[in-house]
Design a protein around this motif. Structure first.
Motif, short mmCIF file in Angstrom:
data_model
loop_
_atom_site.label_atom_id
_atom_site.label_comp_id
_atom_site.label_asym_id
_atom_site.label_seq_id
_atom_site.Cartn_x
_atom_site.Cartn_y
_atom_site.Cartn_z
N ALA A 59 0.81 -1.21 0.00
CA ALA A 59 0.00 0.00 0.00
C ALA A 59 0.85 1.27 0.00
O ALA A 59 0.34 2.34 -0.26
CB ALA A 59 -0.94 -0.01 1.20
N ASP A 60 2.16 1.15 0.25
CA ASP A 60 3.00 2.34 0.30
C ASP A 60 3.93 2.47 -0.91
O ASP A 60 4.93 3.16 -0.87
CB ASP A 60 3.81 2.37 1.59
CG ASP A 60 4.70 1.16 1.74
OD1 ASP A 60 4.52 0.19 0.99
OD2 ASP A 60 5.57 1.17 2.62
N LEU A 82 -1.32 3.80 -2.48
CA LEU A 82 -2.72 3.62 -2.05
C LEU A 82 -2.94 4.08 -0.62
O LEU A 82 -4.01 4.53 -0.26
CB LEU A 82 -3.14 2.17 -2.21
CG LEU A 82 -3.20 1.67 -3.66
CD1 LEU A 82 -3.47 0.18 -3.69
CD2 LEU A 82 -4.23 2.43 -4.45
N SER A 83 -1.89 3.98 0.20
CA SER A 83 -2.01 4.40 1.59
C SER A 83 -2.14 5.92 1.72
O SER A 83 -2.57 6.42 2.76
CB SER A 83 -0.81 3.91 2.40
OG SER A 83 0.38 4.48 1.89
#
Length: 142
Positions: A59-60, A82-83
């Motif tokens: 997610a990072d 996404l984070s």
């Protein structure tokens, strides 16, 4: 009467160990069955190979996307992880680089800076000036 049960696996292991010990001409560490010539037999059954598993991106991790646009122009946009989906996007275009912040949009995702607007919807995008002059249109994610 008392019966003794010997597991089948123990019997198989013992017979394989015996095959190693019985043939002094076999190469070291190779069982007799593996060193003897094979008799004509049916080909081995096919081995099932598992299909590859898609590994999700962390997610990072920034998400680069290459776009092919009208006039054979290429733009690479690097979207935020996404984070941090509300983070800035960086576009690489005509040898330069612009960083744009996310802005309010009625549809799709709109990114702006003092000079440019990068607007995406699905796999399509366009680049314009803040004044509305179209610079690059009909961009499709590759």
């Amino acid at each position: 009467m008392t019966s003794i049960r010997i597991p089948v696996l123990a019997v198989l292991f013992a017979s394989a160990a015996g095959a190693w010990a019985q043939d002094a001409s076999a190469p070291q560490g190779v069982p007799l069955a593996a060193s003897a010539p094979l008799a004509a037999s049916a080909p081995p059954a096919p081995v099932a190979v598992p299909s590859p598993v898609a590994v999700p991106e962390p997610a990072d991790t920034p998400r680069p996307v290459r776009y092919r646009c009208e006039g054979d122009v290429t733009i690479e946009a690097v979207y935020p992880p996404l984070s941090r989906a509300d983070g800035p996007v960086t576009i690489h275009w005509l040898g330069g680089r612009e960083t744009l912040k996310i802005a309010r949009s009625g549809s799709g995702a709109r990114y702006v800076n003092r000079s440019y607007v990068w607007w995406t919807k699905g796999d399509t995008a366009f680049l314009s000036t803040r004044g509305g002059r179209m610079l690059v249109r009909n961009c499709n994610a590759q």
